[in-house]
Design a protein around this motif. Structure first.
Motif, PDB file in Angstrom:
ATOM      1  N   ALA A 183     -12.639  -7.376  -4.506  1.00 11.58           N
ATOM      2  CA  ALA A 183     -12.684  -5.804  -5.147  1.00 11.58           C
ATOM      3  C   ALA A 183     -12.408  -6.186  -6.751  1.00 11.58           C
ATOM      4  O   ALA A 183     -13.067  -5.622  -7.557  1.00 11.58           O
ATOM      5  N   PHE A 223     -18.564   1.108  -8.967  1.00 12.22           N
ATOM      6  CA  PHE A 223     -17.796   1.493  -8.129  1.00 12.22           C
ATOM      7  C   PHE A 223     -18.367   3.049  -7.594  1.00 12.22           C
ATOM      8  O   PHE A 223     -17.948   3.583  -6.452  1.00 12.22           O
ATOM      9  N   LEU A 268       1.935   2.253  -3.466  1.00 12.35           N
ATOM     10  CA  LEU A 268       0.925   2.741  -4.210  1.00 12.35           C
ATOM     11  C   LEU A 268       0.436   4.271  -3.584  1.00 12.35           C
ATOM     12  O   LEU A 268       0.367   5.017  -4.647  1.00 12.35           O
ATOM     13  N   ASP A 281       0.805  -1.281  -0.090  1.00 14.28           N
ATOM     14  CA  ASP A 281       0.090   0.047   0.003  1.00 14.28           C
ATOM     15  C   ASP A 281       0.845   1.072   0.044  1.00 14.28           C
ATOM     16  O   ASP A 281       0.264   2.384  -0.524  1.00 14.28           O
ATOM     17  N   VAL A 310      -8.372   8.252  -8.151  1.00 14.38           N
ATOM     18  CA  VAL A 310      -7.863   6.768  -8.379  1.00 14.38           C
ATOM     19  C   VAL A 310      -8.532   6.077  -7.130  1.00 14.38           C
ATOM     20  O   VAL A 310      -8.422   6.118  -6.059  1.00 14.38           O
ATOM     21  N   LEU A 311      -8.935   5.026  -7.761  1.00 12.08           N
ATOM     22  CA  LEU A 311      -9.381   3.712  -6.986  1.00 12.08           C
ATOM     23  C   LEU A 311      -8.539   2.361  -7.322  1.00 12.08           C
ATOM     24  O   LEU A 311      -8.527   1.985  -8.126  1.00 12.08           O
ATOM     25  N   TYR A 312      -7.956   2.194  -6.167  1.00 11.85           N
ATOM     26  CA  TYR A 312      -6.822   1.043  -6.184  1.00 11.85           C
ATOM     27  C   TYR A 312      -7.761  -0.324  -5.994  1.00 11.85           C
ATOM     28  O   TYR A 312      -8.268  -0.347  -4.734  1.00 11.85           O
ATOM     29  N   LEU A 313      -7.855  -1.353  -6.692  1.00 14.31           N
ATOM     30  CA  LEU A 313      -8.442  -2.737  -6.322  1.00 14.31           C
ATOM     31  C   LEU A 313      -7.210  -3.485  -6.001  1.00 14.31           C
ATOM     32  O   LEU A 313      -6.614  -3.823  -6.929  1.00 14.31           O
ATOM     33  N   ARG A 314      -6.897  -3.846  -4.698  1.00 20.62           N
ATOM     34  CA  ARG A 314      -6.045  -4.852  -4.373  1.00 20.62           C
ATOM     35  C   ARG A 314      -6.377  -6.348  -4.031  1.00 20.62           C
ATOM     36  O   ARG A 314      -5.824  -7.199  -4.374  1.00 20.62           O
ATOM     37  N   ARG A 334     -15.312  -7.275  -8.887  1.00 19.71           N
ATOM     38  CA  ARG A 334     -16.314  -6.497  -9.228  1.00 19.71           C
ATOM     39  C   ARG A 334     -15.865  -5.780 -10.405  1.00 19.71           C
ATOM     40  O   ARG A 334     -16.955  -5.348 -11.287  1.00 19.71           O
TER      41      ARG A 334
END
Lengths: 210, 210
Positions: free
Chosen positions: A75, A172, A46, A43, A67-71, A78
């Protein structure tokens, strides 16, 4: 390193301040990966990517990118059904996927971001078409800064435009304020991660000097 | 170098591969100049900027950006009246001004630029709105690569959005194929070249992790 036969030898050595290692890391040797190593991205890394990417300029300092981080797998699962089928396997191997979006109400922050000219908020909002064009244009500039910042972290970026943005937004960003425009896979390159490099246009095709 | 109090100390040292000198040159210490030193920029340096900027990615490798460098007073005098009045003095002091435009007929080059998927030309052209949105989006990405490449040359970029694009197109691109979208002053910074740095949004305002 000269990457194609059209770049004169020694041009970079003679005319750039940026050192060869950084030049290769960000521009000339970096590549867009199609698959990724099974190695997590912390993280804090990022965060470092964003803290670097936030500095280069936007018009009137508007900074519309979000920014949307999908880790997690949960997540990412989706997102993946909304990608073009040819892109799904690329994202499935990425340890992190970023969804880049612009804030349609970005001018809310103008008085804070441009304190010497707070009236720019109303000036931008006066023309709704220009208001949203500025969001898209400046978010695209910031997306490019973000892609190079991923490379600055020693990682590979895999930007994808082929996805159902409306479906991604419903999933989202259901309140409608953010609009997604680019998906970026992030990680270390996997085995056999890229094709042969694609060509670029010749200098005379792109640039005129008068 | 930590540039604002919101970036955790040592974040860059621990999580970036890019060295501090390059980081500062391109991202954290570079600034947008409002005036320029009276020092020419050689044509080969203008070429080096492009030869670097051409490498980072565009969607389907479309590369829609075109660059017109104005170096002479005669050429610059054709542009400056079309800039917003508050921008005219900035450009008047720049040794070079670049007009960035996108090629509305960029798909002409798809079969050469994307040889393994030449049918992308017709796919992009099938939807005229999407076709032009892709030109604008990818040209904006390339504009950002170009701004950072100016910094990579040890020069300062002064991007300006405030100008009469239709008038500029009539003056420089009368056949209607290229559409200007950004003017960029280029040179070494002059005396007292910039204001105090403007703030950025906080990390939690921009980034979500799930």
């Amino acid at each position: 390193m000269t990457l194609d036969s059209t770049t004169p030898p020694d041009l970079f050595e003679e005319h750039l301040a940026l050192d060869p290692t950084a030049r290769e890391l960000l521009f000339t040797a970096a590549r867009t990966a199609n698959n990724f190593a099974d190695e997590p991205v912390p993280d804090d890394q990022l965060r470092a990517i964003w803290e670097l990417a936030k500095w280069p300029p936007t018009s009137a300092n508007v900074n519309p990118l979000r920014v949307l981080y999908l880790r997690t797998d949960t997540a990412q699962d989706r997102l993946i059904p909304h990608l073009a089928e040819s892109n799904q396997h690329k994202s499935a191997s990425a340890p992190v996927i970023a969804v880049l979006a612009y804030d349609t109400q970005y001018t809310e922050h103008v008085p804070r971001l441009l304190p010497f000219r707070p009236e720019m908020k109303e000036m931008l909002e006066a023309d709704p078409v220009h208001h949203q064009e500025q969001a898209r244009f400046n978010a695209a500039l910031q997306a490019a800064y973000f892609l190079l910042s991923i490379r600055a972290a020693g990682l590979t970026a895999g930007p994808l435009g082929g996805f159902d943005a409306e479906a991604v937004d419903r999933e989202f960003f259901p309140d409608g304020r953010l609009k997604s425009f680019l998906v970026v896979n992030i990680g270390k390159p996997g085995d056999d991660p890229w094709f042969e490099r694609l060509p670029r246009l010749g200098y005379e095709e792109v640039v005129q000097l008068i």
